[in-house]
Design a protein around this motif. Structure first.
Motif, PDB file in Angstrom:
ATOM      1  N   SER A   1       0.838  -1.196   0.000  1.00 28.68           N
ATOM      2  CA  SER A   1       0.000   0.000   0.000  1.00 28.68           C
ATOM      3  C   SER A   1       0.878   1.253   0.000  1.00 28.68           C
ATOM      4  O   SER A   1       0.526   2.265  -0.625  1.00 28.68           O
ATOM      5  CB  SER A   1      -0.971   0.005   1.184  1.00 28.68           C
ATOM      6  N   ALA A   2       2.038   1.188   0.663  1.00 34.30           N
ATOM      7  CA  ALA A   2       2.946   2.345   0.639  1.00 34.30           C
ATOM      8  C   ALA A   2       3.464   2.556  -0.781  1.00 34.30           C
ATOM      9  O   ALA A   2       3.463   3.680  -1.296  1.00 34.30           O
ATOM     10  CB  ALA A   2       4.111   2.125   1.603  1.00 34.30           C
TER      11      ALA A   2
ATOM     12  N   LEU B   1       0.347   3.728  -3.111  1.00 37.50           N
ATOM     13  CA  LEU B   1      -0.091   5.115  -2.891  1.00 37.50           C
ATOM     14  C   LEU B   1       0.974   6.091  -3.391  1.00 37.50           C
ATOM     15  O   LEU B   1       0.657   7.094  -4.035  1.00 37.50           O
ATOM     16  CB  LEU B   1      -0.372   5.355  -1.407  1.00 37.50           C
ATOM     17  N   GLY B   2       2.233   5.785  -3.100  1.00 37.65           N
ATOM     18  CA  GLY B   2       3.331   6.649  -3.541  1.00 37.65           C
ATOM     19  C   GLY B   2       3.396   6.720  -5.065  1.00 37.65           C
ATOM     20  O   GLY B   2       3.542   7.802  -5.640  1.00 37.65           O
TER      21      GLY B   2
ATOM     22  N   LEU C   1       0.581   8.760  -6.690  1.00 40.20           N
ATOM     23  CA  LEU C   1       0.702  10.213  -6.536  1.00 40.20           C
ATOM     24  C   LEU C   1       2.021  10.742  -7.110  1.00 40.20           C
ATOM     25  O   LEU C   1       2.372  11.901  -6.896  1.00 40.20           O
ATOM     26  CB  LEU C   1       0.564  10.593  -5.065  1.00 40.20           C
TER      27      LEU C   1
ATOM     28  N   SER D   1       9.088   9.661  -6.934  1.00 36.99           N
ATOM     29  CA  SER D   1      10.182   9.178  -7.774  1.00 36.99           C
ATOM     30  C   SER D   1      10.503   7.726  -7.405  1.00 36.99           C
ATOM     31  O   SER D   1      10.144   7.256  -6.326  1.00 36.99           O
ATOM     32  CB  SER D   1      11.418  10.037  -7.553  1.00 36.99           C
TER      33      SER D   1
ATOM     34  N   SER E   1      12.465   7.282  -4.232  1.00 37.49           N
ATOM     35  CA  SER E   1      11.626   7.464  -3.044  1.00 37.49           C
ATOM     36  C   SER E   1      10.755   6.239  -2.806  1.00 37.49           C
ATOM     37  O   SER E   1      10.580   5.812  -1.666  1.00 37.49           O
ATOM     38  CB  SER E   1      10.745   8.704  -3.185  1.00 37.49           C
TER      39      SER E   1
ATOM     40  N   LEU F   1      10.569   3.846   0.357  1.00 38.03           N
ATOM     41  CA  LEU F   1       9.289   3.860   1.075  1.00 38.03           C
ATOM     42  C   LEU F   1       8.782   2.440   1.367  1.00 38.03           C
ATOM     43  O   LEU F   1       8.191   2.191   2.420  1.00 38.03           O
ATOM     44  CB  LEU F   1       8.281   4.605   0.183  1.00 38.03           C
TER      45      LEU F   1
ATOM     46  N   ARG G   1      14.147  17.098  -0.845  1.00 37.47           N
ATOM     47  CA  ARG G   1      13.364  15.991  -1.401  1.00 37.47           C
ATOM     48  C   ARG G   1      11.967  15.960  -0.778  1.00 37.47           C
ATOM     49  O   ARG G   1      10.961  15.764  -1.462  1.00 37.47           O
ATOM     50  CB  ARG G   1      14.057  14.649  -1.155  1.00 37.47           C
TER      51      ARG G   1
ATOM     52  N   GLU H   1       8.432  16.189  -2.722  1.00 34.62           N
ATOM     53  CA  GLU H   1       7.567  15.006  -2.807  1.00 34.62           C
ATOM     54  C   GLU H   1       6.713  14.840  -1.556  1.00 34.62           C
ATOM     55  O   GLU H   1       6.340  13.728  -1.201  1.00 34.62           O
ATOM     56  CB  GLU H   1       8.430  13.748  -3.014  1.00 34.62           C
TER      57      GLU H   1
ATOM     58  N   PRO I   1       3.009  12.752  -2.169  1.00 29.64           N
ATOM     59  CA  PRO I   1       3.027  11.288  -2.263  1.00 29.64           C
ATOM     60  C   PRO I   1       3.642  10.617  -1.031  1.00 29.64           C
ATOM     61  O   PRO I   1       3.116   9.591  -0.567  1.00 29.64           O
ATOM     62  CB  PRO I   1       3.884  11.004  -3.508  1.00 29.64           C
ATOM     63  N   LEU I   2       4.721  11.188  -0.491  1.00 33.85           N
ATOM     64  CA  LEU I   2       5.352  10.566   0.681  1.00 33.85           C
ATOM     65  C   LEU I   2       4.412  10.612   1.884  1.00 33.85           C
ATOM     66  O   LEU I   2       4.226   9.609   2.577  1.00 33.85           O
ATOM     67  CB  LEU I   2       6.677  11.271   1.027  1.00 33.85           C
TER      68      LEU I   2
ATOM     69  N   VAL J   1       1.022  11.006   1.994  1.00 33.85           N
ATOM     70  CA  VAL J   1      -0.176  10.171   1.833  1.00 33.85           C
ATOM     71  C   VAL J   1       0.192   8.693   1.966  1.00 33.85           C
ATOM     72  O   VAL J   1      -0.511   7.916   2.618  1.00 33.85           O
ATOM     73  CB  VAL J   1      -0.869  10.450   0.473  1.00 33.85           C
ATOM     74  N   ALA J   2       1.333   8.305   1.342  1.00 32.34           N
ATOM     75  CA  ALA J   2       1.747   6.901   1.413  1.00 32.34           C
ATOM     76  C   ALA J   2       2.030   6.493   2.853  1.00 32.34           C
ATOM     77  O   ALA J   2       1.618   5.413   3.296  1.00 32.34           O
ATOM     78  CB  ALA J   2       2.981   6.671   0.542  1.00 32.34           C
TER      79      ALA J   2
ATOM     80  N   SER K   1      -0.785   4.060   4.378  1.00 31.70           N
ATOM     81  CA  SER K   1      -0.406   2.659   4.484  1.00 31.70           C
ATOM     82  C   SER K   1      -0.197   2.246   5.941  1.00 31.70           C
ATOM     83  O   SER K   1      -0.423   1.091   6.283  1.00 31.70           O
ATOM     84  CB  SER K   1       0.818   2.362   3.618  1.00 31.70           C
TER      85      SER K   1
ATOM     86  N   LEU L   1      -3.736   1.610   7.147  1.00 30.26           N
ATOM     87  CA  LEU L   1      -4.231   0.372   6.523  1.00 30.26           C
ATOM     88  C   LEU L   1      -3.602  -0.862   7.156  1.00 30.26           C
ATOM     89  O   LEU L   1      -4.293  -1.834   7.463  1.00 30.26           O
ATOM     90  CB  LEU L   1      -3.883   0.372   5.037  1.00 30.26           C
TER      91      LEU L   1
END
Lengths: 244, 123
Positions: free
Chosen positions: A117-118, A121-122, A125, A128, A131, A135, B78, B82, B85-86, B88-89, B93, B96
């Motif tokens: 999920s990480a 989702l990354g 959106l 890179s 990243s 992640l 960075r 970003e 996305p970082l 929200v992820a 997650s 979740l």
């Protein structure tokens, strides 16, 4: 600065003493705040300490490496502390045996949910690739996650920051999720926080109860193993499917 | 305390050496933890010294993450680029993973507990 102060600063910035002392002072201050807030999860001591120390480094223009030369003595203790988790784990042996199958199933599902999920989702959106690879192992304890990120082509030190953010998020948020989902069992609560937010979640879990902490420690150890063994296989496969 | 600390370091060392010798992707301290756990199972428990030292170390587990967390100062640009996305992820997650793991384990153990009660009634 007068020449005298300048000399003192030159001395301090070359010994580990300052970085080490600052780390302990920041933590003492953060823990005092945490206690004053009645151990509210939002007053997480790791979050407050990191905010304090990062501000000090930025304001004084001190390079992170200079600070870490001192702080590494605290960082080093993560190793023996990880080994020490065997002791509370052993105390839960009877319950572990009784719950082996459900724990195994929850481990596989939880571990995959955390990593995929990480990544998903990354990717959705527009993060890179570097990243994303940093992640993916973010729910695993710092030393394991850094090793996995390196294998995947991420940045290990960025992973350390993401891992710690994840730990803080889990420690802060888990209580609200459990309330919402009506999860009461201390073993279940501990296991879920250990899967999602490793050592920082485990540290928080030990403050709730011995049993919560032991199940968190178990989940953290198992998730470290499971992710280290599976992610370097699964992620390249998923990237292939997505044509990245 | 010194004896217990030495023991923990010895297990960590054995773990590190094992990981390197067999090129395992698992970090040494985790292998050390597994080996100590097995030792405790075989020996039938930990002594007072080891229990107390481990307790002290684990009570302050949060402190040990502070130096690595402060590394956030290295990634200012960075994270600025970003953050969405970082962020929200991370938030999505983590929530979740906690929810899914807790719901799965809760469902599995509750069913098992219910089955146990049924068996008790039948017998």
């Amino acid at each position: 600065m007068s020449p005298r102060l300048d000399e003192i600063w030159v001395y301090l910035s070359t010994t580990p003493l300052l970085g080490l002392t600052l780390t302990l002072l920041a933590y003492q201050a953060a823990f005092w705040v945490y206690k004053r807030c009645g151990f509210h999860p939002l007053a997480n001591p790791v979050l407050i300490s990191v905010a304090l120390l990062a501000s000090i480094l930025l304001v004084t223009g001190t390079p992170y490496q200079t600070y870490f030369d001192g702080a590494q003595f605290v960082h080093f203790l993560l190793g023996p502390a990880t080994v020490a988790l065997a002791i509370p784990l052993y105390a839960q042996l009877p319950r572990l045996k009784a719950m082996a199958l459900p724990l195994g199933i929850a481990l596989v599902i939880g571990s995959l949910t955390a990593a995929l999920s990480a990544y998903g989702l990354g990717a959705l959106l527009g993060a890179s690739r570097e990243s994303l690879m940093s992640l993916a192992p973010k729910s695993v304890t710092t030393p394991i996650a850094m090793g996995i990120a390196e294998r995947l082509g991420g940045l290990p030190s960025l992973t350390a920051v993401l891992v710690i953010s994840t730990g803080i998020l889990g420690a802060v948020g888990a209580r609200y999720i459990y309330r919402l989902l009506r999860i009461e069992d201390h073993a279940v609560r501990g296991f879920a926080i250990g899967i999602a937010s490793h050592g920082i979640g485990t540290a928080r879990a030990f403050q709730v109860s011995e049993q919560t902490g032991a199940f968190a420690a178990l989940a953290m150890g198992l998730n470290g193993l499971a992710t280290a063994l599976s992610l370097p296989w699964i992620l390249p496969w998923i990237e292939g499917l997505l044509g990245r | 305390m010194l004896g217990a600390l030495t023991l923990l370091l010895v297990f960590q060392l054995v773990g590190e050496v094992t990981a390197r010798a067999f090129a395992l992707p698992i970090p040494g301290p985790v292998i050390g933890m597994a080996l100590l756990f097995l030792t405790l199972v075989v020996r039938g428990g930990a002594g007072d010294d080891l229990r107390q030292t481990a307790g002290t170390l684990l009570q302050h587990l949060s402190l040990l993450f502070v130096p690595a967390g402060t590394g956030i100062v290295l990634y200012g640009s960075r994270i600025a680029d970003e953050w969405l996305p970082l962020g929200v992820a991370l938030v999505g997650s983590t929530a979740l993973a906690i929810a899914v793991t807790a719901l799965v384990l809760n469902a599995l153990t509750r069913r098992r507990a219910a089955a146990g009660i049924d068996e008790e009634r039948r017998s």
